[in-house]
Motif scaffolding. Structure first.
Motif, PDB file in Angstrom:
ATOM      1  N   CYS A   8     -46.395 -40.231   1.886  1.00 13.26           N
ATOM      2  CA  CYS A   8     -47.180 -41.462   2.089  1.00 13.26           C
ATOM      3  C   CYS A   8     -47.040 -42.207   0.557  1.00 13.26           C
ATOM      4  O   CYS A   8     -46.435 -43.589   0.715  1.00 13.26           O
ATOM      5  CB  CYS A   8     -48.948 -41.466   2.207  1.00 13.26           C
ATOM      6  N   GLY A   9     -47.255 -41.860  -0.485  1.00  9.64           N
ATOM      7  CA  GLY A   9     -46.879 -42.457  -1.792  1.00  9.64           C
ATOM      8  C   GLY A   9     -45.270 -42.843  -1.694  1.00  9.64           C
ATOM      9  O   GLY A   9     -45.103 -44.000  -2.160  1.00  9.64           O
ATOM     10  N   GLY A  10     -44.547 -42.101  -1.477  1.00 11.55           N
ATOM     11  CA  GLY A  10     -42.923 -42.193  -1.150  1.00 11.55           C
ATOM     12  C   GLY A  10     -42.590 -43.546  -0.515  1.00 11.55           C
ATOM     13  O   GLY A  10     -42.053 -44.552  -0.829  1.00 11.55           O
ATOM     14  N   ILE A  12     -44.746 -46.022   0.390  1.00 10.64           N
ATOM     15  CA  ILE A  12     -45.280 -47.088  -0.386  1.00 10.64           C
ATOM     16  C   ILE A  12     -44.243 -47.466  -1.424  1.00 10.64           C
ATOM     17  O   ILE A  12     -44.162 -48.569  -1.739  1.00 10.64           O
ATOM     18  CB  ILE A  12     -46.762 -46.985  -0.763  1.00 10.64           C
ATOM     19  N   GLY A  13     -44.051 -46.586  -2.261  1.00 13.30           N
ATOM     20  CA  GLY A  13     -43.018 -46.911  -3.533  1.00 13.30           C
ATOM     21  C   GLY A  13     -41.691 -47.701  -2.938  1.00 13.30           C
ATOM     22  O   GLY A  13     -41.383 -48.457  -3.833  1.00 13.30           O
ATOM     23  N   PHE A  66     -49.703 -38.283  -4.909  1.00  9.53           N
ATOM     24  CA  PHE A  66     -49.540 -39.556  -4.083  1.00  9.53           C
ATOM     25  C   PHE A  66     -48.839 -40.540  -5.235  1.00  9.53           C
ATOM     26  O   PHE A  66     -48.025 -41.551  -4.722  1.00  9.53           O
ATOM     27  CB  PHE A  66     -51.011 -40.127  -3.509  1.00  9.53           C
ATOM     28  N   LEU A  67     -49.470 -40.593  -6.307  1.00  9.41           N
ATOM     29  CA  LEU A  67     -48.986 -41.930  -7.318  1.00  9.41           C
ATOM     30  C   LEU A  67     -48.029 -41.591  -8.059  1.00  9.41           C
ATOM     31  O   LEU A  67     -46.891 -42.348  -8.017  1.00  9.41           O
ATOM     32  CB  LEU A  67     -50.258 -42.333  -8.249  1.00  9.41           C
ATOM     33  N   GLY A  70     -44.815 -39.186  -5.318  1.00  2.98           N
ATOM     34  CA  GLY A  70     -44.441 -40.218  -4.360  1.00  2.98           C
ATOM     35  C   GLY A  70     -44.128 -41.342  -4.544  1.00  2.98           C
ATOM     36  O   GLY A  70     -43.010 -42.030  -4.485  1.00  2.98           O
ATOM     37  N   MET A  71     -45.217 -42.128  -5.016  1.00  6.70           N
ATOM     38  CA  MET A  71     -45.008 -43.863  -5.090  1.00  6.70           C
ATOM     39  C   MET A  71     -44.126 -44.007  -6.255  1.00  6.70           C
ATOM     40  O   MET A  71     -43.273 -44.826  -6.107  1.00  6.70           O
ATOM     41  CB  MET A  71     -46.510 -44.304  -5.189  1.00  6.70           C
ATOM     42  N   PHE A  75     -40.205 -45.682  -6.437  1.00  3.62           N
ATOM     43  CA  PHE A  75     -40.354 -47.099  -6.888  1.00  3.62           C
ATOM     44  C   PHE A  75     -39.241 -47.081  -8.000  1.00  3.62           C
ATOM     45  O   PHE A  75     -38.463 -47.864  -8.017  1.00  3.62           O
ATOM     46  CB  PHE A  75     -41.646 -47.424  -7.444  1.00  3.62           C
TER      47      PHE A  75
END
Length: 124
Positions: A8-10, A12-13, A66-67, A70-71, A75
């Motif tokens: 999920c974080g990935g 979004i990133g 997550f942050l 992943g994100m 990013f």
């Protein structure tokens, strides 16, 4: 649960990174400013997250996945960075390639350090 957090974080990133690329696309810079900005901002946020999540444990480990993994992993774009440096070198833009390569390497570390410093100031 960690796998889902990373996925999920990935997602979004990756969407944030794509949005950043689109926002700079119309300017026509030869210097890969969108990738550079993503890496600098991502390193700063990684520094903040490291202190808040890893060192101080203010958020659970699932937030780290997550942050940070992943994100921010999606990013920041060091794989894109590598190809862009090679492309600049292939096209004989030696000075631009060198500035981009060294600027990214140096400012990424400084960005992470600044993030750690700011986080520690906010906590104390």
């Amino acid at each position: 649960m960690n796998w889902l957090a990373v996925a999920c974080g990935g997602a979004i990133g990756a969407c944030l990174r794509y949005s950043l690329a689109l926002s700079f696309a119309s300017y026509g810079f030869r210097f890969p400013i969108a990738t550079f900005a993503a890496n600098m901002l991502g390193c700063f946020l990684m520094g903040l997250g490291f202190v808040f999540i890893v060192e101080k444990a203010l958020l659970s480990d699932v937030w780290r996945h997550f942050l940070l993994v992943g994100m921010l992993g999606a990013f920041t774009t060091y794989s894109t960075f590598s190809v862009e440096v090679l492309s600049l070198l292939t096209d004989h833009y030696w000075k631009t390639a060198l500035a981009y390569w060294l600027g990214t390497a140096i400012l990424s570390v400084l960005g992470a350090g600044l993030g750690v410093y700011v986080a520690k100031q906010l906590i104390s």
